[in-house]
Scaffold this active site. Structure first.
Site, PDB file in Angstrom:
ATOM      1  CD1 TRP A 157      -0.195  -1.759   2.980  1.00 36.93           C
ATOM      2  CD2 TRP A 157       0.808   0.220   3.263  1.00 36.93           C
ATOM      3  NE1 TRP A 157       0.668  -1.871   4.058  1.00 36.93           N
ATOM      4  CE2 TRP A 157       1.293  -0.668   4.260  1.00 36.93           C
ATOM      5  CE3 TRP A 157       1.305   1.531   3.247  1.00 36.93           C
ATOM      6  CZ2 TRP A 157       2.249  -0.288   5.213  1.00 36.93           C
ATOM      7  CZ3 TRP A 157       2.256   1.901   4.197  1.00 36.93           C
ATOM      8  CH2 TRP A 157       2.706   0.992   5.172  1.00 36.93           C
ATOM      9  CG  ASN A 158       5.153   1.235   0.249  1.00 37.52           C
ATOM     10  OD1 ASN A 158       4.684   0.462  -0.580  1.00 37.52           O
ATOM     11  ND2 ASN A 158       6.447   1.280   0.507  1.00 37.52           N
ATOM     12  CB  ALA A 171      -3.868  -4.269  -5.892  1.00 40.68           C
ATOM     13  N   PRO A 172      -3.141  -3.978  -2.879  1.00 40.08           N
ATOM     14  CG  PRO A 172      -2.105  -1.971  -2.348  1.00 40.08           C
ATOM     15  CD  PRO A 172      -2.274  -2.939  -3.456  1.00 40.08           C
ATOM     16  CD  GLU A 173      -6.076  -6.987   0.284  1.00 35.96           C
ATOM     17  OE1 GLU A 173      -5.040  -6.669   0.888  1.00 35.96           O
ATOM     18  OE2 GLU A 173      -6.101  -7.837  -0.640  1.00 35.96           O
ATOM     19  N   GLY A 206       6.981  -6.387   0.082  1.00 33.99           N
ATOM     20  CA  GLY A 206       6.373  -6.262   1.413  1.00 33.99           C
ATOM     21  C   GLY A 206       7.402  -6.568   2.466  1.00 33.99           C
ATOM     22  CD  GLU A 231      11.488  -3.530  -2.929  1.00 38.65           C
ATOM     23  OE1 GLU A 231      12.056  -3.549  -1.817  1.00 38.65           O
ATOM     24  OE2 GLU A 231      10.628  -2.712  -3.250  1.00 38.65           O
ATOM     25  CG  LEU A 232      11.541  -9.288   0.811  1.00 37.92           C
ATOM     26  CD1 LEU A 232      12.109 -10.565   1.405  1.00 37.92           C
ATOM     27  CD2 LEU A 232      10.033  -9.392   0.647  1.00 37.92           C
ATOM     28  CB  CYS A 256      11.243  -0.672   0.927  1.00 39.00           C
ATOM     29  SG  CYS A 256      11.325  -0.242  -0.806  1.00 39.00           S
ATOM     30  CD  GLU A 287      11.234  -1.857   6.499  1.00 37.62           C
ATOM     31  OE1 GLU A 287      10.607  -2.938   6.549  1.00 37.62           O
ATOM     32  OE2 GLU A 287      11.508  -1.280   5.439  1.00 37.62           O
TER      33      GLU A 287
HETATM   34  P1  NAD Z   1       2.431  -7.034   6.577  1.00 35.06           P
HETATM   35  O1  NAD Z   1       3.672  -7.794   6.717  1.00 35.06           O
HETATM   36  O2  NAD Z   1       1.189  -7.528   7.246  1.00 35.06           O
HETATM   37  O3  NAD Z   1       2.051  -6.835   5.036  1.00 35.06           O
HETATM   38  C1  NAD Z   1       2.949  -6.311   4.108  1.00 35.06           C
HETATM   39  C2  NAD Z   1       2.333  -6.554   2.728  1.00 35.06           C
HETATM   40  O4  NAD Z   1       2.272  -7.949   2.513  1.00 35.06           O
HETATM   41  C3  NAD Z   1       0.886  -6.076   2.608  1.00 35.06           C
HETATM   42  O5  NAD Z   1       0.717  -5.533   1.316  1.00 35.06           O
HETATM   43  C4  NAD Z   1       0.046  -7.341   2.772  1.00 35.06           C
HETATM   44  O6  NAD Z   1      -1.158  -7.299   2.059  1.00 35.06           O
HETATM   45  C5  NAD Z   1       0.951  -8.390   2.202  1.00 35.06           C
HETATM   46  N1  NAD Z   1       0.774  -9.703   2.798  1.00 35.06           N
HETATM   47  C6  NAD Z   1       0.745 -10.012   4.110  1.00 35.06           C
HETATM   48  N2  NAD Z   1       0.594 -11.348   4.268  1.00 35.06           N
HETATM   49  C7  NAD Z   1       0.519 -11.886   3.022  1.00 35.06           C
HETATM   50  C8  NAD Z   1       0.392 -13.217   2.519  1.00 35.06           C
HETATM   51  N3  NAD Z   1       0.334 -14.283   3.331  1.00 35.06           N
HETATM   52  N4  NAD Z   1       0.346 -13.385   1.185  1.00 35.06           N
HETATM   53  C9  NAD Z   1       0.445 -12.327   0.335  1.00 35.06           C
HETATM   54  N5  NAD Z   1       0.583 -11.052   0.757  1.00 35.06           N
HETATM   55  C10 NAD Z   1       0.631 -10.834   2.082  1.00 35.06           C
HETATM   56  O7  NAD Z   1       2.747  -5.586   7.075  1.00 35.06           O
HETATM   57  P2  NAD Z   1       1.929  -4.241   7.068  1.00 35.06           P
HETATM   58  O8  NAD Z   1       1.529  -3.932   8.469  1.00 35.06           O
HETATM   59  O9  NAD Z   1       0.906  -4.131   5.986  1.00 35.06           O
HETATM   60  O10 NAD Z   1       3.147  -3.332   6.661  1.00 35.06           O
HETATM   61  C11 NAD Z   1       4.192  -3.145   7.560  1.00 35.06           C
HETATM   62  C12 NAD Z   1       5.456  -3.782   7.135  1.00 35.06           C
HETATM   63  O11 NAD Z   1       5.448  -4.231   5.791  1.00 35.06           O
HETATM   64  C13 NAD Z   1       6.536  -2.750   7.211  1.00 35.06           C
HETATM   65  O12 NAD Z   1       7.183  -2.823   8.445  1.00 35.06           O
HETATM   66  C14 NAD Z   1       7.435  -3.058   6.077  1.00 35.06           C
HETATM   67  O13 NAD Z   1       8.495  -3.871   6.532  1.00 35.06           O
HETATM   68  C15 NAD Z   1       6.643  -3.887   5.147  1.00 35.06           C
HETATM   69  N6  NAD Z   1       6.329  -3.208   3.893  1.00 35.06           N
HETATM   70  C16 NAD Z   1       7.307  -3.117   2.995  1.00 35.06           C
HETATM   71  C17 NAD Z   1       7.063  -2.487   1.804  1.00 35.06           C
HETATM   72  C18 NAD Z   1       8.143  -2.337   0.790  1.00 35.06           C
HETATM   73  O14 NAD Z   1       8.052  -1.474  -0.054  1.00 35.06           O
HETATM   74  N7  NAD Z   1       9.158  -3.205   0.800  1.00 35.06           N
HETATM   75  C19 NAD Z   1       5.821  -1.943   1.550  1.00 35.06           C
HETATM   76  C20 NAD Z   1       4.817  -2.059   2.503  1.00 35.06           C
HETATM   77  C21 NAD Z   1       5.083  -2.715   3.678  1.00 35.06           C
END
Ligand code: NAD
Length: 480
Positions: free
Chosen positions: A153-154, A178-180, A230, A252-253, A286, A383
């Site tokens: 979602w960012n 895509a992000p909910e 993510g 891409e984490l 990220c 992070e």
């Molecule tokens: P989260 O770990 O719950 O989710 C991160 C992303 O992964 C979300 O888009 C979510 O929909 C997706 N996701 C989660 N579980 C999944 C699964 N089992 N299968 C497929 N997709 C899944 O974290 P959050 O609270 O939404 O975001 C916080 C953390 O996520 C941050 O601390 C950051 O590390 C990371 N993040 C990284 C990026 C990046 O650009 N690398 C972007 C957004 C979030």
């Protein structure tokens, strides 16, 4: 437009539709916490139809010429640019970022799509000279198949544009999950492809419960590649699921960006540039700089300059004039950052926040400096993914490098120096997929974008990103 309720549907086999069972998820405006619309939540029946549609769509797409694919991608990019202001307002409303940042993101995404469309025209096959007479050895680069792309979602649009661009440029079909939290702006991106004439099913768009969708798609035989952006824990989980199916992944984490500010750096320039990179998108980036490693002789001067940059931030709703930092995406993230900061305070950190009033509703978090950090603080390991900057000092450059490389992350690292020797040394020594020196402009489409170590593998920029969506095949013929 900001008053219109958002109703985001699924795109299945070229048709926009509600979920088969009518289920939806709420969409909130993070600047005030109010309900602004809903997004369809896909069930297994919807996913069955999506995959069948994607198989047919991929077939149609890969059978177009590279030129025709490029023409459609270029048209989609043009439409995206034409609609950037309108889509930017939707993005700002659902994601919270300032409108100007949303529009920049959308225009950048158009550039990414165009680049990969062009690069797809250069996906040349090769002829390899044979060891035996009359043998012709052709090396073919062909699309890998249907790609499942999971995006956060960012950067609701740009994260998709990178995955979609590389996959479509290579001739693949794509199912985007895509992000909910921010579903409507991605749907507008995909609509540009539909309006540009992409064959039905070549791109699909679904939302729902992430774990259910990823388990379904990764295991499905039609899906041949996984691409995820993510957090590191989720990335590792998905990579393991894909490994069990022998399917390649691009990951891409997360990151924990170190910034080394040397004694000879231009401090005004450094403070201004790093602050812009730190607080862009409220730090939910990220590649955001996080751990500041400051030479002890310039540390207090740099911190004062950085504080001035923080005090100048205008915090509020992204759609309001002049706002430079919006809210976080949701309440969960506010809680996560509050806990990190409280942990640091309890373990002896000094905290500093500018004297700026925050809006009294919505998911805002103040820009925060963590001073006098120690390694037992969670924020030194995890992070933050928010507007938190940690200020630490060093005496010897080797110690700064050691601290920069201490964590398992290895995404982006930054250096400020005027010494060419230091530039070259740190360019080599820093364990990161991307090292930027005296600036932060590392996201252009032509260059690699990705991490090492726990920050993932594979790249989302440059020709290698396109190649990662192909299979390589030898056809060897004996002509007697
Ligand atoms: P989260 O770990 O719950 O989710 C991160 C992303 O992964 C979300 O888009 C979510 O929909 C997706 N996701 C989660 N579980 C999944 C699964 N089992 N299968 C497929 N997709 C899944 O974290 P959050 O609270 O939404 O975001 C916080 C953390 O996520 C941050 O601390 C950051 O590390 C990371 N993040 C990284 C990026 C990046 O650009 N690398 C972007 C957004 C979030």
């Amino acid at each position: 437009m900001s008053e219109t309720p958002i109703n985001t549907q699924l795109l299945i086999a070229g048709q926009w539709q509600d979920a088969a069972d009518g289920r939806t998820l709420p969409i909130l405006d993070p600047s005030n916490g109010e309900l602004i619309g809903k997004v369809a939540h896909a069930s297994v029946a919807d996913l069955d139809k999506t995959v069948a549609g994607a198989a047919a769509g991929y077939d149609a797409w890969r059978n177009l010429t590279a030129w025709d694919r490029y023409t459609i991608m270029r048209r989609a990019a043009e439409l995206l640019r034409e609609r950037a202001d309108a889509i930017g307002r939707i993005m700002s409303r659902e994601q919270g970022k300032p409108l100007a940042q949303a529009v920049i993101e959308i225009n950048a995404a158009a550039g990414v799509i165009e680049y990969f469309g062009e690069e797809g025209r250069r996906l040349n096959d090769e002829l390899v000279p044979a060891r035996a007479p009359f043998v012709e050895q052709r090396v073919l680069h062909r699309p890998i198949g249907v790609v499942a792309a999971f995006t956060p979602w960012n950067f609701p649009i740009n994260q998709i544009a990178r995955k979609l661009g590389a996959a479509l440029g290579a001739g693949c079909g794509v199912i985007v999950k895509a992000p909910e939290d921010t579903p409507a702006s991605p749907a507008e991106l995909i609509r540009c492809f539909c309006d540009a004439g992409i064959p039905a099913g070549a791109v699909s768009l679904v939302y729902g419960t992430p774990a259910e969708i990823s388990e379904y798609l990764i295991a499905h035989p039609v899906v041949r590649k996984i691409s995820f952006t993510g957090s590191t824990p989720v990335g590792k989980h998905l990579a393991a699921l894909a490994g069990a199916q022998m399917k390649p992944v691009t990951m891409e984490l997360g990151g924990h960006g170190p910034v080394i500010v040397c004694r000879d750096a231009d401090l005004d320039q450094a403070a201004e540039r790093v602050a812009a990179a730190k607080f862009r998108n409220a730090g939910q980036v990220c590649i955001a700089p996080t751990r500041f490693l400051l030479h002890k002789d310039i540390a207090s001067a740099f911190i004062e300059k950085f504080k001035a940059q923080m005090s100048a931030l205008k915090i509020g709703c992204g759609l309001d004039e002049g706002v430079t930092m919006g809210p976080l995406i949701n309440e969960r993230r506010v809680k996560a950052l509050t806990e990190l900061v409280e942990d640091a305070r309890a373990k002896g950190a000094e905290l500093w926040q500018p004297d700026t009033a925050l809006p009294n509703k919505g998911f805002f978090f103040p820009p925060t400096l963590v001073l006098k950090p120690t390694l037992d603080m969670r924020v030194m390991q995890e992070e933050p993914f928010g507007p938190i900057a940690i200020m630490d000092e060093f005496s010897e450059l080797a110690d700064a490098v050691k601290e920069a490389n201490r964590l398992p992350y290895g995404l982006a690292a930054y250096v400020y120096t005027r010494c060419e020797r230091t530039e070259r040394l740190l360019g080599e020594k820093l364990e990161a997929g991307m090292v930027a020196i005296n600036h932060h402009g590392i996201g252009t489409p032509e260059v690699p974008f990705g991490g090492i170590k726990d920050s993932g593998y594979g790249t989302e920029g440059g020709p290698a990103a396109l190649r990662a969506h192909t299979i390589i095949k030898l056809v060897s013929s004996l002509h007697e």
